[in-house]
Design a protein around this motif. Structure first.
Motif, short mmCIF file in Angstrom:
data_model
loop_
_atom_site.label_atom_id
_atom_site.label_comp_id
_atom_site.label_asym_id
_atom_site.label_seq_id
_atom_site.Cartn_x
_atom_site.Cartn_y
_atom_site.Cartn_z
N ARG A 162 41.78 45.30 36.76
CA ARG A 162 41.52 44.19 37.70
C ARG A 162 42.65 43.18 37.80
NH1 ARG A 162 37.86 45.66 41.37
NH2 ARG A 162 36.53 47.21 40.36
N ILE A 163 43.54 43.16 36.82
CA ILE A 163 44.71 42.27 36.86
C ILE A 163 45.94 43.14 37.05
CG2 ILE A 163 46.06 40.54 35.63
CD1 ILE A 163 43.56 39.78 34.08
N GLN A 245 37.26 39.19 33.04
CA GLN A 245 37.09 40.39 33.84
C GLN A 245 35.74 41.05 33.60
OE1 GLN A 245 40.66 43.07 33.85
NE2 GLN A 245 41.36 41.70 32.23
N ASP A 249 35.02 42.74 39.05
CA ASP A 249 35.78 41.60 39.56
C ASP A 249 36.50 40.87 38.43
OD1 ASP A 249 33.85 39.97 38.28
OD2 ASP A 249 32.63 39.83 40.09
N VAL A 250 37.20 39.81 38.80
CA VAL A 250 37.92 38.97 37.84
C VAL A 250 37.79 37.53 38.29
CG1 VAL A 250 40.09 39.37 39.08
CG2 VAL A 250 40.15 38.53 36.74
N THR A 264 36.70 33.65 42.00
CA THR A 264 36.41 35.05 41.65
C THR A 264 36.84 35.97 42.78
OG1 THR A 264 34.55 34.40 40.25
CG2 THR A 264 34.60 36.68 41.00
N TYR A 267 40.33 41.56 42.68
CA TYR A 267 41.55 41.78 41.90
C TYR A 267 42.33 40.48 41.76
CZ TYR A 267 40.81 46.79 42.68
OH TYR A 267 40.27 48.06 42.72
#
Length: 471
Positions: A162-163, A245, A249-250, A264, A267
């Protein structure tokens, strides 16, 4: 190839097959040198594989999608426009494959040897090149280090599903519904705006007071206005604190002043700069190559390091991390090895951001020219009253030319608008050739073209414009 302690002889060893490395290798071969180029990943380096080229392919695709959706401005109705993301990725990957294959063919045609593997210096004129199958040792007369750079990974934001870095952002499995971008420099803006055109809700978190800090504020403000009108939120003066995370989502926590905020998204894209690839097992100290505290190799005016037989180019030396700068330095280094009097001169290195509208600059800004002691003469002309720009429905932006008032010599230029990336070349040539405002004004530009805006800007600076009124 021979494996063991016996050394093979080579005139020029090039470490890295990116834009700087492959250009250096080909130029050295053209000048009669036997050349070996080594890369641990792929021919073409970051630029062709996971940087300049694939990002521009996706940006072009996003422009096409947006153009169809806004075709009503031309009296054209379009409905049920859809994006097949897998096909977009195929388009991108096809371009990468063609270009990297082309570079491989050029190396072969110039009789440059290629080795897919890594390099470790043994001493000042020997290096081991190795992969899982072999590890020959080479004695070189000269070496050019072109190992490039990689995205900076922050401890608080380790790359994951996600990051993502700029590399990861080019190959997301789907068009995200939402995206957070840390860093409002050219990479973050290019990729963030690309996704916003495909319908992604984008939030840009920038620590400074403006996006695109390398460009004039009157340019970045136009891009910022366009971003805000296309589903992008820009938060300046913001400092990212941390991220949480989930599988889907993150959530980013950031501060603006003393106030803590959260956002939020599907990514989180981290684009806070790049780190030179001079660490690891390259063994620069064994080769007597000095490196600064920032990891940059120290070089002279011919890209020669503290070891007179070893040269360094591209992202691992001082200056902007730009592919065309690396290519230029690659030519200089190869020619220096061949005994030619080539030296580096950075006064005409253009900077380009493929934002919408595009930004491009070369030479001095007005502020820089004054700081250098010049009395300036400036001409600025808008896209909005150019016939070709109107016909393209691309009215945003301007051309600005900075010249010395006493001599008329062109010192710099800034362009924001459609095709700025192509238009800047004329002004770079003007600076390189020592052209004056009058030289540009006396050059007949085809009509109707965007290039006429350059002519009009020169006439504004001279005080006798035809297509606007001097105030």
């Amino acid at each position: 190839m021979v494996v063991g302690d016996a050394s093979l002889d080579i005139d020029t060893l090039v470490i890295g097959a990116g834009p700087g490395g492959y250009v250096a290798a080909i130029r050295a071969a053209q000048l009669g040198k036997s050349v070996l180029v080594v890369d641990k990943e792929y021919v073409g380096g970051v630029c062709l594989n996971v940087g300049c080229i694939p990002s521009k392919a996706l940006i072009s695709a996003s422009h096409q999608y947006e153009s169809v959706n806004h075709a009503s401005a031309f009296g054209i109705s379009a409905s049920d426009v859809k994006v097949d993301w897998s096909k977009v990725q195929e388009f991108k990957n096809g371009i990468v494959k063609k270009l990297t294959g082309g570079v491989a063919s050029l190396l072969k045609a110039n009789k440059v040897q290629y080795f897919n593997g890594e390099v470790m210096f043994i001493n000042e004129n020997e290096a081991r090149v190795f992969n899982d199958q072999e590890a020959p040792r080479y004695r070189f007369k000269n070496c050019i280090i072109a190992t490039g750079s990689r995205p900076i990974e922050l401890k608080a934001f380790p790359f994951s599903k996600r990051i993502v870095s700029s590399t990861g952002a080019l190959s997301l499995p789907e068009i995200p519904k939402s995206l957070i971008v840390i860093g409002g420099g050219y990479i973050g803006i290019e990729l963030g705006q690309m996704y916003s055109k495909f319908g992604t809700k984008v939030t840009v978190i920038e620590g400074g007071d403006t996006i695109l800090p390398g460009f004039d504020k009157d340019m970045s403000s136009i891009v910022a206005k366009k971003l805000k009108g296309t589903n992008v939120d820009i938060v300046t003066g913001a400092m990212a604190q941390g991220a949480e995370q989930t599988d889907n989502d993150v959530t980013l926590t950031y501060k603006v002043g003393d106030k803590e905020e959260k956002v939020t998204a599907d990514y989180l894209l981290v684009t806070v700069g790049r780190r030179p690839n001079t660490d690891g097992d390259l063994g620069l100290e064994l080769a007597n190559v000095k490196v600064s505290e920032r990891g940059l190799v120290e070089v002279d005016g011919q890209c020669r390091t503290s070891n007179p037989n070893i040269f360094a180019i591209g992202d691992i030396i001082a200056g902007p991390a730009l592919a065309h700068k690396a290519m230029y330095e690659g030519r200089v280094a190869a020619e220096a090895i061949a005994g030619l009097p080539s030296v580096i001169d950075y006064k005409c290195v253009p900077a380009v951001c493929f934002s919408d509208p595009e930004c491009a600059s070369v030479g001095y800004s007005e502020k820089e020219a004054k700081e250098k002691g010049h009395e300036t003469q400036v001409g600025k002309f808008p896209f909005a009253i150019n016939g070709r720009a109107m016909s393209l429905n691309a009215n945003e932006g301007f051309v600005k030319i900075v010249a010395d008032k006493n001599t008329g010599l062109v010192l710099g230029a800034q362009i924001i608008g459609t095709e700025a990336s192509n238009m800047i070349a004329e002004l770079g040539l003007a600076i390189e050739m020592g052209a004056t405002l009058e030289d540009i004004a006396l050059t007949i530009h085809a009509h109707p073209t965007l290039g006429e805006i350059v002519l009009d800007a020169a006439e504004v600076a001279l005080g006798h414009p035809i297509h606007t009124v001097v105030k």
